[in-house]
Design a protein around this motif. Structure first.
Motif: not given
Length: 412
Positions: A133-134, A136, A163, A167-168
């Motif tokens: 995970e990156l 938030s 960005e 993250r998705h």
């Protein structure tokens, strides 16, 4: 904007013959002409940001620009028939150079060692980062966003796509591009001398449903890609929510999970939206005719609503597991066993349940080759005991999280 599966070009898809290469080139050229250069490049920024989330924006932009140049050159009138294939091969060769400006990947040397050019391209296309995970995405102030946007609108859009996509990384790329479009529309409307905070509040309120959809879809698709026993977890999860048997839950969830596997990684989100619609119809068929199944609810919103309902506590299984779990012709025995365990975890999250069931499933498989199946399944240091203890602790913590106020839970 309609996105085509075949947009991933030869670096992602390798065709077996010349006719396939021509078909691929035709589709890419069709998309380039329909979207225009800026949007076409933005598409590739999103694709490669998802594929290489730990790479820098500069590395991703460099690769996206190369793909745009390839399209512009080979889609021009009079371009050589082999222009496209040669160009894609040159890009894959360039990515193998020690000083390559393209995104780096830990496994790239394995691919670059392959002598056959098509094998190398297939190998490069199959590389992907683990599901780390990156942090938030921290949104700057309205003033900071307006300053960045007005100074360089195209540059701002590229950074935002980068960005958001990294993250998705498991959702249809079309959702990322749509979210970026919504963001730039907000800034175009609100970043004026007369616009103010109320403008941002109003525009974000109108776009809130899409943001919820993006997060909801990202959770489901990310779990489906990265959790080994997600289908088993889903079956137990919805079995406890809907208070239905394994026989009813399994086919319903099996179809939904198969849809996630098919649709999450397609560029066009329409496939996934259709799967949410089908799942909504199944859920609402005489099960929840009230708050979650109102006709005004979007299909994905119905699924989200159902997930928020209280789950039904179920009794433990009456009999211990037997060697029936090992019989080749009894395909559902292990799944039913996992269902009975997972459906009792009424406070734990879906990823926690799936993770625990994955460990238990591993133990069942291992114990089937053990002469003493019962002893193997009940040993204190085995996966079954550890996963059960993990679920018990999760239930304890999550139950208190849902019943205590936050200061009390934090103090605990």
């Amino acid at each position: 904007m309609k996105l085509l599966c075949c947009i991933f070009i030869s670096i992602s898809i390798v065709w077996a013959d010349d006719s396939g290469l021509r078909y691929e080139k035709d589709k890419v050229c069709e998309q380039l002409h329909a979207m225009g250069q800026p949007k076409f490049k933005e598409l590739f920024i999103a694709v490669y940001s998802q594929k290489f989330p730990n790479s820098t924006l500069e590395e991703v932009m460099c690769l996206a620009e190369e793909m745009l140049k390839l399209g512009e050159k080979c889609c021009a009138e009079g371009a050589a028939a082999d222009c496209y294939d040669k160009g894609a091969t040159e890009i894959s060769d360039k990515s193998c150079q020690a000083d390559s400006p393209f995104p780096k990947h830990p496994g790239i040397s394995k691919c670059c060692a392959k002598a056959d050019v098509h094998e190398r391209k297939v190998c490069l296309a199959s590389l992907h980062y683990p599901a780390d995970e990156l942090p938030s995405l921290l949104e700057p102030t309205n003033e900071e966003m307006c300053q960045d946007f007005t100074q360089d609108r195209i540059g701002y859009s590229s950074r935002y796509v980068y960005e958001l996509a990294r993250r998705h990384r498991s959702v249809p790329v079309g959702l990322v591009l749509n979210a970026t479009g919504i963001q730039t529309q907000i800034l175009e409307k609100c970043c004026t001398p007369t616009a103010s905070t109320p403008c941002f509040l109003s525009e974000r309120f109108q776009g809130r449903q899409f943001n919820i959809l993006l997060r909801f879809t990202s959770n489901h698709c990310n779990n489906n890609v990265n959790l080994k026993s997600y289908k088993d977890g889903l079956t137990a999860y919805y079995g406890s929510i809907l208070n239905i048997s394994f026989e009813k839950a399994q086919p319903m969830v099996q179809d939904f999970q198969a849809g996630l596997s098919k649709c999450c990684l397609q560029p066009n989100p329409e496939c996934l939206m259709q799967k949410f619609t089908t799942f909504q119809q199944v859920i609402c068929n005489d099960r929840y005719p009230d708050e979650c199944c109102k006709s005004s609810r979007a299909p994905w919103n119905t699924v989200l609503c159902v997930q928020g309902l209280k789950r039904t506590t179920r009794p433990p299984p009456d009999t211990p597991p037997t060697t029936a779990l090992c019989q080749q012709d009894n395909h559902n025995a292990t799944e039913r066993f996992l269902f009975e365990i997972g459906a009792r975890a009424v406070h734990s999250s879906l990823p926690v349940i799936s993770t625990a069931l994955s460990k238990i499933k591993e133990e069942v498989k291992a114990c089937c080759s053990d002469p003493d199946f019962q002893a193997c399944m009940t040993k204190e240091d085995g996966h079954v005991a550890k996963a059960t203890a993990f679920l018990t602790k999760s239930e304890e913590i999550c139950s208190k999280y849902k019943t205590l106020d936050f200061p009390s839970f934090k103090a605990m």
